[in-house]
Design a protein around this motif. Structure first.
Motif, PDB file in Angstrom:
ATOM      1  N   ASP A  15     -26.645  69.814  -8.189  1.00  0.00           N
ATOM      2  CA  ASP A  15     -25.728  70.224  -9.264  1.00  0.00           C
ATOM      3  C   ASP A  15     -24.341  69.614  -9.065  1.00  0.00           C
ATOM      4  N   THR A  16     -23.875  69.580  -7.806  1.00  0.00           N
ATOM      5  CA  THR A  16     -22.540  69.035  -7.530  1.00  0.00           C
ATOM      6  C   THR A  16     -22.510  67.529  -7.785  1.00  0.00           C
ATOM      7  N   ALA A  17     -23.515  66.823  -7.306  1.00  0.00           N
ATOM      8  CA  ALA A  17     -23.555  65.359  -7.526  1.00  0.00           C
ATOM      9  C   ALA A  17     -23.649  65.050  -9.013  1.00  0.00           C
ATOM     10  N   ASP A  18     -24.394  65.859  -9.707  1.00  0.00           N
ATOM     11  CA  ASP A  18     -24.540  65.647 -11.152  1.00  0.00           C
ATOM     12  C   ASP A  18     -23.185  65.808 -11.850  1.00  0.00           C
ATOM     13  N   ARG A  19     -22.397  66.750 -11.354  1.00  0.00           N
ATOM     14  CA  ARG A  19     -21.106  67.056 -11.986  1.00  0.00           C
ATOM     15  C   ARG A  19     -20.008  66.069 -11.591  1.00  0.00           C
ATOM     16  N   VAL A  20     -19.887  65.764 -10.278  1.00  0.00           N
ATOM     17  CA  VAL A  20     -18.737  64.946  -9.828  1.00  0.00           C
ATOM     18  C   VAL A  20     -19.135  63.583  -9.265  1.00  0.00           C
ATOM     19  N   GLY A  21     -20.401  63.338  -9.074  1.00  0.00           N
ATOM     20  CA  GLY A  21     -20.825  62.029  -8.592  1.00  0.00           C
ATOM     21  C   GLY A  21     -21.408  62.026  -7.196  1.00  0.00           C
ATOM     22  N   ALA A  22     -20.895  62.892  -6.319  1.00  0.00           N
ATOM     23  CA  ALA A  22     -21.430  62.907  -4.945  1.00  0.00           C
ATOM     24  C   ALA A  22     -21.148  64.242  -4.273  1.00  0.00           C
TER      25      ALA A  22
END
Lengths: 339, 238
Positions: free
Chosen positions: B127-134
């Motif tokens: 979810d975090t990578a999807d939102r901010v990239g990594a």
């Protein structure tokens, strides 16, 4: 598969342990979604069982009321992501003439063996009851409802007089769900609930009459009674039940007490009472409970008002928080597992 | 598509068991790597799994994995690079060559020798990578971290609140990761000497958000760790 099991190790102390989960051919891997705290869990958590019992049973993961998501069923019968109710009774033995939930050979989770506070639970396929549709969190009450259904069926096969008016003693979760089961399965029966706290009795909006135990009118009578009080107040409740239940009435006991409760056997003899003990439930009872929730709008709607609080569990300390809240809440405290 | 890259290319030098890479050692009833893989097998978000091993152990890894239930997940074993960064690059190249690349693609890279990973960590990484990239999984450190410039004397003690221990998964949007690798090769950088892909990522100005790990998400890299991990799985004496 490595699983995290959250065990009560001592009064109010929960610790995580890692365990390998074995899943064989008839076993389905699930992740608990909603867990409901019951009075038996509270007695363990707050150290209200005897020291000897705690010494024998702990460490142990609590909770026997749960819904879960199917993670993997190698038979392909249950789809990944589908939802189910978990059955706490493990039917290891079938003794002719004995209902499986009363057979001492059959363990019940969170009573001597680990309950459902874990990140993964591997269960035999026949211990999963599929659920779907709206109101999924309330299916977590299937076990509690099934205990009431088990009691109602025993009552129905034992009673020898009409069920015109039925009294239910206890304004807690067991009293509420027994009243609700009675309302759904015996819609023509008049239901009277007797409890201790007016605030809690007000939640029983679907029954015909409610009284606090010290304000039960003189001259009132009932045909049958369900005792859902438990603890030290059981004695007073049973005495009151004996006083106002008509001769040959059927009295079902569902309240758990740590100590022996004295009863007036002379009254039992004189009035020809039939007393039934009720405890736990089996997979068949739970299937009936799931069907009742699914098919009855009344059941669904009044089960939603049984929820006092839903606590999200993201880490170990949230479990303790949920138990602390459960002691403050009038009705059910549910844990939503996001750990 | 969400891919999991399982990093198992180390030879287990620190385990003093050079006849067998550490992910293949037994923990409880199964090899360590199988415990780790099972957490990705049951993930509702991970769709494909690429296991990167030392080239000598590729067939062995394939045999071992095929003997266990992969719960319907696609698992591919490829030969890895000299270090973590190079292995992640090989996973990324394998994905691009085999399945192509799409804007929404995400790669979680996870050490094979961290079998106590949880679904929460996997989901929060994705979810975090999807939102901010990594995303990078970290934990606060119990020990105070000191800096030494020469290995003999203390140079600095950074504030504890700024110090975290890096765990895995480490997770990227695949197109950002490829851009980072592309930039390094265009600038003539060498991956062989850079073991920390996260450093390369932030050096190029990309944001990497932290995801909370767990102390139990330990890395089994020496005999002591293996004993601790075994002990964690045992029933405690009453």
């Amino acid at each position: 598969m490595i699983s995290r099991v959250y065990r009560l190790v001592d009064t109010k102390r929960i610790e995580m342990v890692l365990r390998e989960v074995e899943f064989e051919d008839d076993v389905v891997l699930t992740a608990p979604d909603y867990l409901s705290i019951c009075a038996a869990d509270q007695r363990y958590y707050f150290g209200k069982r005897s020291r000897e019992i705690l010494k024998i049973k702990l460490p142990m993961a609590l909770i026997h009321e749960a819904t879960a998501t199917v993670l993997y069923d190698n038979s392909g019968r249950l789809k990944q992501g589908s939802k189910a109710v978990l059955v706490p009774l493990i039917e290891k033995a079938r003794t002719s003439g004995i209902k499986s939930n009363y057979d001492p050979a059959n363990p019940y989770v969170s009573s001597g063996i680990d309950g459902f506070i874990r990140d993964y639970v591997a269960v035999q396929r026949n211990r999963l009851i599929p659920i779907e549709g709206e109101y999924l969190p309330i299916y977590v009450f299937s076990e509690l409802l099934s205990v009431a259904i088990n009691a109602l069926e025993a009552f129905d096969s034992t009673r020898c007089t009409d069920a015109g008016t039925v009294g239910i003693w206890g304004d807690g979760n067991m009293g509420y769900i027994t009243s609700l089961a009675l309302k759904c399965l015996y819609p023509d029966v008049e239901i009277i609930v007797v409890g201790k706290t007016l605030r809690k009795l007000q939640r029983f909006s679907f029954v015909d009459r409610t009284y606090t135990f010290d304000e039960v009118p003189n001259g009132i009578s009932i045909d049958h009674a369900f005792e859902c009080v438990g603890g030290s107040s059981s004695e007073t409740a049973i005495k009151q039940i004996f006083d106002i239940t008509m001769p040959q009435g059927c009295i079902s006991l569902l309240g758990v007490s740590e100590e022996a409760v004295p009863i007036n056997t002379r009254t039992v003899l004189e009035k020809g009472f039939r007393i039934i003990g009720n405890n736990r439930s089996n997979a068949d009872d739970m299937k009936k409970a799931v069907s009742l929730i699914r098919d009855s709008d009344i059941c669904k709607k009044y089960l939603t008002t049984l929820i006092s609080e839903i606590v999200e569990v993201k880490e170990e300390k949230d479990i303790s928080h949920a138990f602390e809240q459960s002691s403050l809440n009038d009705f059910k405290t549910i844990m939503k597992m996001e750990i | 598509m969400v891919y999991a890259g399982i990093l198992a290319a180390g030879m287990g030098v620190r385990m003093n068991r050079q006849d067998m890479p550490k992910p293949f050692l037994q923990l409880g009833k199964k090899p360590i790597i199988i415990h780790t893989l099972e957490q990705f097998f049951i993930s509702r978000q991970v769709e494909k799994i690429i296991v990167v091993v030392h080239e000598f152990w590729k067939r062995y890894a394939e045999d071992m994995i095929s003997k266990h239930d992969t719960m319907g997940k696609d698992v591919v074993v490829i030969a890895g690079g000299d270090n973590k960064t190079a292995s992640i690059k090989m996973i990324s190249e394998h994905i691009v060559m085999t399945w192509g690349i799409h804007d929404e693609d995400i790669l979680l890279a996870h050490d094979a020798v961290r079998p106590f990973i949880t679904q929460r960590m996997i989901d929060e990484n994705i979810d975090t990578a999807d939102r901010v990239g990594a995303a990078n999984t970290v934990m606060t450190t119990n020990d105070t971290i000191i800096v030494t410039l020469n290995g003999r004397t203390l140079a600095e003690i950074p504030p504890k609140s700024t110090m975290f221990a890096q765990q895995t998964p480490i997770t990227f949007k695949l197109n950002l990761l490829n851009t980072v690798f592309h930039n390094i090769s265009r600038q003539g950088g060498a991956l062989e000497t850079e073991t920390e892909i996260a450093r390369l990522f932030v050096q190029q100005g990309y944001e990497m958000q932290l995801v909370t790990g767990e102390y139990s998400n330990m890395k089994i890299i020496n005999p002591y760790d293996l004993e601790v991990a075994e002990a964690l799985l045992q029933e405690r004496m009453k």
